[in-house]
Structure formats: C-alpha cells, structure tokens
Motif scaffolding. Structure first.
Motif, PDB file in Angstrom:
ATOM      1  N   ILE A  77       0.841  -1.195   0.000  1.00  0.00           N
ATOM      2  CA  ILE A  77       0.000   0.000   0.000  1.00  0.00           C
ATOM      3  C   ILE A  77       0.879   1.250   0.000  1.00  0.00           C
ATOM      4  N   LEU A  78       1.960   1.186   0.735  1.00  0.00           N
ATOM      5  CA  LEU A  78       2.900   2.302   0.760  1.00  0.00           C
ATOM      6  C   LEU A  78       3.447   2.560  -0.641  1.00  0.00           C
ATOM      7  N   GLU A  79       3.697   1.477  -1.368  1.00  0.00           N
ATOM      8  CA  GLU A  79       4.170   1.602  -2.743  1.00  0.00           C
ATOM      9  C   GLU A  79       3.097   2.205  -3.636  1.00  0.00           C
ATOM     10  N   ALA A  80       1.841   1.824  -3.410  1.00  0.00           N
ATOM     11  CA  ALA A  80       0.740   2.386  -4.195  1.00  0.00           C
ATOM     12  C   ALA A  80       0.590   3.881  -3.926  1.00  0.00           C
ATOM     13  N   ILE A  81       0.798   4.277  -2.679  1.00  0.00           N
ATOM     14  CA  ILE A  81       0.737   5.699  -2.319  1.00  0.00           C
ATOM     15  C   ILE A  81       1.815   6.473  -3.066  1.00  0.00           C
ATOM     16  N   GLN A  82       3.004   5.936  -3.079  1.00  0.00           N
ATOM     17  CA  GLN A  82       4.108   6.619  -3.753  1.00  0.00           C
ATOM     18  C   GLN A  82       3.902   6.645  -5.267  1.00  0.00           C
ATOM     19  N   LYS A  83       3.394   5.565  -5.831  1.00  0.00           N
ATOM     20  CA  LYS A  83       3.151   5.525  -7.276  1.00  0.00           C
ATOM     21  C   LYS A  83       2.071   6.522  -7.689  1.00  0.00           C
ATOM     22  N   GLY A  84       1.217   6.884  -6.758  1.00  0.00           N
ATOM     23  CA  GLY A  84       0.194   7.887  -7.035  1.00  0.00           C
ATOM     24  C   GLY A  84       0.721   9.302  -6.924  1.00  0.00           C
ATOM     25  N   ASN A  85       2.059   9.420  -6.782  1.00  0.00           N
ATOM     26  CA  ASN A  85       2.725  10.727  -6.649  1.00  0.00           C
ATOM     27  C   ASN A  85       2.309  11.476  -5.385  1.00  0.00           C
ATOM     28  N   HIS A  86       2.022  10.717  -4.341  1.00  0.00           N
ATOM     29  CA  HIS A  86       1.700  11.316  -3.059  1.00  0.00           C
ATOM     30  C   HIS A  86       2.926  11.264  -2.150  1.00  0.00           C
ATOM     31  N   GLU A  87       2.968  12.139  -1.188  1.00  0.00           N
ATOM     32  CA  GLU A  87       4.099  12.200  -0.263  1.00  0.00           C
ATOM     33  C   GLU A  87       3.834  11.306   0.937  1.00  0.00           C
ATOM     34  N   VAL A  88       4.910  10.761   1.499  1.00  0.00           N
ATOM     35  CA  VAL A  88       4.801   9.893   2.671  1.00  0.00           C
ATOM     36  C   VAL A  88       5.464  10.562   3.868  1.00  0.00           C
ATOM     37  N   GLY A  89       4.709  10.637   4.963  1.00  0.00           N
ATOM     38  CA  GLY A  89       5.241  11.110   6.234  1.00  0.00           C
ATOM     39  C   GLY A  89       5.003  10.017   7.265  1.00  0.00           C
ATOM     40  N   MET A  90       5.499  10.205   8.473  1.00  0.00           N
ATOM     41  CA  MET A  90       5.348   9.153   9.480  1.00  0.00           C
ATOM     42  C   MET A  90       4.524   9.603  10.687  1.00  0.00           C
ATOM     43  N   LEU A  91       3.995   8.608  11.384  1.00  0.00           N
ATOM     44  CA  LEU A  91       3.233   8.825  12.616  1.00  0.00           C
ATOM     45  C   LEU A  91       3.954   8.184  13.799  1.00  0.00           C
ATOM     46  N   GLY A  92       5.280   8.141  13.723  1.00  0.00           N
ATOM     47  CA  GLY A  92       6.009   7.383  14.723  1.00  0.00           C
ATOM     48  C   GLY A  92       5.963   5.914  14.363  1.00  0.00           C
ATOM     49  N   TYR A  93       6.273   5.049  15.307  1.00  0.00           N
ATOM     50  CA  TYR A  93       6.256   3.613  15.005  1.00  0.00           C
ATOM     51  C   TYR A  93       4.979   2.941  15.519  1.00  0.00           C
ATOM     52  N   ARG A  94       4.712   3.039  16.835  1.00  0.00           N
ATOM     53  CA  ARG A  94       3.596   2.286  17.407  1.00  0.00           C
ATOM     54  C   ARG A  94       2.274   3.043  17.418  1.00  0.00           C
ATOM     55  N   TYR A  95       2.286   4.314  17.082  1.00  0.00           N
ATOM     56  CA  TYR A  95       1.105   5.172  17.141  1.00  0.00           C
ATOM     57  C   TYR A  95       0.507   5.192  18.550  1.00  0.00           C
ATOM     58  N   GLU A  96       1.365   5.505  19.506  1.00  0.00           N
ATOM     59  CA  GLU A  96       0.943   5.721  20.881  1.00  0.00           C
ATOM     60  C   GLU A  96       1.370   7.124  21.287  1.00  0.00           C
ATOM     61  N   SER A  97       0.513   7.823  21.995  1.00  0.00           N
ATOM     62  CA  SER A  97       0.762   9.215  22.347  1.00  0.00           C
ATOM     63  C   SER A  97       2.140   9.412  22.977  1.00  0.00           C
ATOM     64  N   TYR A  98       2.881  10.381  22.459  1.00  0.00           N
ATOM     65  CA  TYR A  98       4.203  10.679  23.004  1.00  0.00           C
ATOM     66  C   TYR A  98       4.114  11.368  24.362  1.00  0.00           C
ATOM     67  N   LEU A  99       2.962  11.933  24.669  1.00  0.00           N
ATOM     68  CA  LEU A  99       2.802  12.581  25.964  1.00  0.00           C
ATOM     69  C   LEU A  99       2.547  11.569  27.081  1.00  0.00           C
TER      70      LEU A  99
ATOM     71  N   ILE B 276      12.307  10.480   4.370  1.00  0.00           N
ATOM     72  CA  ILE B 276      11.126  11.038   5.033  1.00  0.00           C
ATOM     73  C   ILE B 276      11.565  12.117   6.023  1.00  0.00           C
ATOM     74  N   LYS B 277      10.947  13.274   5.948  1.00  0.00           N
ATOM     75  CA  LYS B 277      11.335  14.369   6.840  1.00  0.00           C
ATOM     76  C   LYS B 277      10.182  14.925   7.665  1.00  0.00           C
ATOM     77  N   TRP B 278       8.962  14.476   7.377  1.00  0.00           N
ATOM     78  CA  TRP B 278       7.800  15.006   8.092  1.00  0.00           C
ATOM     79  C   TRP B 278       7.230  13.972   9.053  1.00  0.00           C
ATOM     80  N   ILE B 279       6.837  14.426  10.219  1.00  0.00           N
ATOM     81  CA  ILE B 279       6.201  13.535  11.188  1.00  0.00           C
ATOM     82  C   ILE B 279       5.028  14.258  11.832  1.00  0.00           C
ATOM     83  N   ARG B 280       3.946  13.527  11.974  1.00  0.00           N
ATOM     84  CA  ARG B 280       2.808  14.004  12.757  1.00  0.00           C
ATOM     85  C   ARG B 280       2.782  13.122  13.999  1.00  0.00           C
TER      86      ARG B 280
ATOM     87  N   THR C 153       7.902  18.546  12.577  1.00  0.00           N
ATOM     88  CA  THR C 153       6.562  18.237  13.052  1.00  0.00           C
ATOM     89  C   THR C 153       5.495  18.956  12.216  1.00  0.00           C
ATOM     90  N   VAL C 154       4.447  18.220  11.868  1.00  0.00           N
ATOM     91  CA  VAL C 154       3.336  18.778  11.094  1.00  0.00           C
ATOM     92  C   VAL C 154       2.048  18.643  11.883  1.00  0.00           C
TER      93      VAL C 154
END
Length: 252
Positions: A100-122, A148-152, A173-174
């Motif tokens: 799916i990540l490959e499909a996102i990139q092939k669609g000319n979309h940008e990829v950013g990250m949400l961390g690894y486990r998606y658990e609140s950093y606070l 990758i340079k953007w993270i939410r 951070t975005v």
C-alpha cells in the motif's frame, strides 16, 4: 599624476563590481530563505500548522495507523480528481502493508510518518519517545523510504520536549489547521461542510484513511471539486512549506 588617476578609477571600478556582487549574493540568500519554512524561534522548535496565505495551495493529509481497505478507495478518488496528498503512516503499519505504501508513492503522493507504534508521546517517557522515533526511522529506511522528513506525532499530541526530540532526529513536526473529525463518522455532509466552509489558502486538512472511517471517501467527491472551485491547488506538505512563509505553532 595620470598614473594615480588611472589607479583610482580602476580601484573605484573594481570596488563597484565587488559591491554589486555582494548585493546580488545577499538577494539570492534572502530569496532562498524566503522559500524555506521557519520552524524555530530563538532556538525553540515549532510545528508546521499552515502554509502561506499568499499562495493558492492547500494540503490534503491522511493519517493511517491500521486497516488496509479504505485507503484504496481514497487513492482512487485522488487519482480520479488529479489531487495530490500527503499520507502520514505509522512504522508498524508500513511494515505490515508495504504494497500500500508503494501504491501511495506511485500515485505521486508524499509519505510522512506517525512514529512507530502510534501511541501518544505525551504518555511515554522521553527515552521511550526517542526509541519510538528511531524505530520508525529504521522501519522506513528498510522499506526504502530514507528521505522522510515530516512527522505528525501520534494523535497530534506533543509538547516542547517532544518537539525537541523530533528535531534532534532530523524530522519536522506537522500539525493541521482544518480538522473535520472524520474518524468520528459524523456524516458525509458534515465533513464536507467543515472543510469547504473553513478552508482557504495555505490550509493543512486533516483526514484519515484507516478502516475506521466510513464517510471520508464519499466526502472527497465534493471536497476536492469544491476546493478547486475556490481556486485552490492540491500540493504535498513539502510544496506547501516551500511555497512561502509558513505558519507555525509554538508550545510554551
């Protein structure tokens, strides 16, 4: 006397050339600086929350942390309407769905990250946040996404300490400026109205592509044409940030 006059004129001539060269160099430097987002203030890191209001750009962003079905519907809609977006995905999800990540990139979309486990950093200790950030970077690097340079931050939760940790990892951070809370499935029309009524130049729109969202894909049938009618162009977060003076959020 003629010799000294000639020498003075020569010095004056070359001095003028040097001054003009320095002036051009300063203009070039200022021009380059104006194309870069400012994410810090007196050493304090900030989160990108909106692009420039001087350019007709808007960024559609989609968060994904679980599921593999709804994202394909959204990708089809983006392709049908020729709209580019940025997808923020967790490292754990990326490892499970590299296709799916490959499909996102092939669609000319940008990829950013949400961390690894998606658990609140606070809700984690600083050492745990550092480990999660490193783990996420390693996961994306192994999948071939080294730049990758953007993270939410997961759930959009962060404070000054978290921003500093993110910056030390070479990431930015975005946040967002428009949030119709589509993950609550409040109704297709409500999602549409929230976006179309509030969106304008420079906005970062937060949507989701996890399987929990049931109405987002249908909402795009109206949102994308509606924003285009407002004269807005869909760009990636990188393009939005480089399009002019970006707005940021500072945590006190």
């Amino acid at each position: 006397m003629t010799f000294y006059t000639w020498k003075a004129e020569k010095i004056k001539k070359y001095g003028l050339v040097i001054i003009l060269a320095l002036f051009c160099a300063i203009l070039l430097w200022v021009g380059q600086r104006s194309q870069l987002p400012v994410f810090s203030n007196k050493g304090e890191p900030r989160a990108l929350s909106q692009g420039s209001e001087d350019t007709p750009y808007v960024a559609l962003t989609f968060d994904i942390s679980w599921g593999s079905e709804k994202v394909y519907d959204i990708l089809k809609k983006l392709k049908a309407y020729d709209a580019h977006a940025t997808f923020f995905v967790s490292g754990e999800w990326a490892e499970r769905h590299p296709e799916i990540l490959e499909a996102i990139q092939k669609g000319n979309h940008e990829v950013g990250m949400l961390g690894y486990r998606y658990e609140s950093y606070l809700e984690q200790k600083p050492a745990e946040v550092d480990a999660d950030l490193r783990h996420a970077k390693e996961a994306f690097d192994k999948l071939g996404y080294e730049n990758i340079k953007w993270i939410r931050p997961p759930h959009g939760h962060f404070d000054k300490t978290v921003l500093n940790q993110i910056e030390k990892e070479g990431l930015q951070t975005v946040q967002w400026s428009i949030n119709p809370r589509d993950w609550e499935n409040p109704g297709t029309n409500k999602i549409i109205n929230q976006v179309l009524e509030k969106s304008s130049k420079g906005d970062i729109i937060l949507l989701h592509a996890s399987d929990s969202v049931k109405q987002t894909s249908n909402a795009l049938d109206v949102i994308i044409p509606g924003l285009k009618q407002k004269g807005l162009k869909f760009v990636s977060i990188t393009e939005l940030a480089n399009g002019g003076k970006a707005k940021t959020t500072q945590v006190n």
